[in-house]
Scaffold this active site. Structure first.
Site, PDB file in Angstrom:
ATOM      1  N   SER A  75     -11.768  57.632  -7.547  1.00  0.00           N
ATOM      2  CA  SER A  75     -12.646  57.799  -8.697  1.00  0.00           C
ATOM      3  C   SER A  75     -12.522  56.608  -9.650  1.00  0.00           C
ATOM      4  CB  SER A  75     -12.329  59.126  -9.393  1.00  0.00           C
ATOM      5  OG  SER A  75     -13.302  59.443 -10.349  1.00  0.00           O
ATOM      6  N   ASP A 116     -20.904  65.255  -4.743  1.00  0.00           N
ATOM      7  CA  ASP A 116     -20.299  64.409  -5.768  1.00  0.00           C
ATOM      8  C   ASP A 116     -21.395  63.559  -6.389  1.00  0.00           C
ATOM      9  OD1 ASP A 116     -18.855  62.629  -7.326  1.00  0.00           O
ATOM     10  OD2 ASP A 116     -17.525  61.974  -5.717  1.00  0.00           O
ATOM     11  N   HIS A 165     -15.928  65.815  -5.310  1.00  0.00           N
ATOM     12  CA  HIS A 165     -15.084  64.881  -6.045  1.00  0.00           C
ATOM     13  C   HIS A 165     -13.706  65.536  -6.247  1.00  0.00           C
ATOM     14  CE1 HIS A 165     -15.072  61.211  -8.521  1.00  0.00           C
ATOM     15  NE2 HIS A 165     -14.207  61.850  -9.302  1.00  0.00           N
TER      16      HIS A 165
END
Length: 311
Positions: free
Chosen positions: A158, A253, A283
């Site tokens: 991320s 996501d 995610h």
């Protein structure tokens, strides 16, 4: 494919509670919520590695805390500098301890996890500067870490994937060698818009409004800053000669498409790329391997490809 059943059960619990806007919530409250959510999916017993050491390395604003995981192998091994996710605002060494322990074990590498400065107290370029400083330090003192000079990698998930991609681009520009970069659902573009942000706008832990709020808190609103490669790796002028990349994204996501677009740009530039979008996952799946067989399979595959490029 529907959301993995184990993860779907967690989403039902999370979505049953009202979720405040990121920009309207005290950062320390968000950090504590992140820790609590993470604690619910952690392993009951930590993965065994050779040793774990909390220490610091010099940084642009003072010592940077790092956690060094060493595998059981006593000989020279690869080294991975790891940057945790959390939207540049949450996350720490403990939230990703399962992730980095497993990486050290599965890849048979020294893993140096970085506790970089967080926004909004420390907006861009603080996190990038800290991550680059640690990567420089490890590269210049590799005998104190894995000791294989030709097998240094960066990795992150991320926001950490964003930072790893930016550091890899900088290393390329500085003619510093990197053997690999592992980018798990990376944030790569602060300017563009993508179908996955509409398809997965809400209900999957990270929402599109969260993405926009976190981008604002980290990098502000200046187009020149947001479009720089240090913030938006997808906006780099060139992708040639970058380190081999392993890029994993998730079906559900909002960041899926920009991660996939980054993989495609690297492939088009002739970079060695393994890229996969994992169906049924969301995610944060890197942290969900203790409770989700599908996430566990994805992590196994990503780490295997990292190990292959570092062998």
């Amino acid at each position: 494919m529907p959301v993995d059943p184990t993860i779907a059960a967690i989403l039902d619990q999370v979505n049953a509670q009202p979720i405040p806007r990121v920009v309207d919530t005290d950062p320390e409250v968000l950090r504590e919520v992140n820790r609590q959510l993470g604690a619910g999916v952690k392993l009951t017993e930590p993965i065994e590695v050779g040793s774990v050491e909390n220490t610091t390395v010099p940084g642009p604003a003072g010592p940077i805390p790092v956690r060094v995981y060493r595998p059981t192998d006593d000989g020279p091994v690869p080294t991975v500098v790891f940057f945790h996710g959390g939207g540049w605002l949450t996350g720490d060494l403990d939230t990703h301890d399962d992730v980095t322990r497993r990486m050290s074990r599965d890849v048979n590498a020294v893993v140096v996890a970085v506790d970089y400065r967080l926004a909004p107290e420390h907006p861009f370029p603080a996190a990038y500067d800290d991550c680059l400083a640690v990567a420089h330090h490890v590269a210049e003192h590799i005998d104190d870490y894995g000791a294989r000079r030709d097998r240094l990698a960066v990795a992150g998930d991320s926001a950490g994937g964003n930072l790893a991609a930016a550091v890899a681009l900088t290393f390329r520009d500085e003619d510093r060698p990197l053997a690999a970069q592992l980018l798990v659902y990376p944030a790569t573009d602060f300017i563009g818009d993508y179908p996955s942000r509409t398809e997965n706008a809400a209900g999957y832990v990270l929402g599109t409004q969260d993405v926009l709020d976190l981008q604002h808190l980290y990098a502000g609103d200046d187009p020149a800053v947001r479009g720089s490669y240090q913030v938006s790796p997808l906006r780099a002028e060139s992708f040639t000669d970058l380190a081999p990349a392993i890029i994993g994204t998730a079906q559900y996501d909002p960041l899926r498409d920009e991660g996939d677009a980054y993989a495609e740009e690297l492939k088009n530039a002739g970079v060695d790329v393994f890229a996969r979008t994992y169906d049924g996952l969301i995610h944060t799946f890197l942290n969900l391997f203790p409770i989700s067989p599908a996430a566990d399979d994805a992590v196994t595959e990503l780490y295997a490809h990292l190990k292959e490029r570092l062998s």
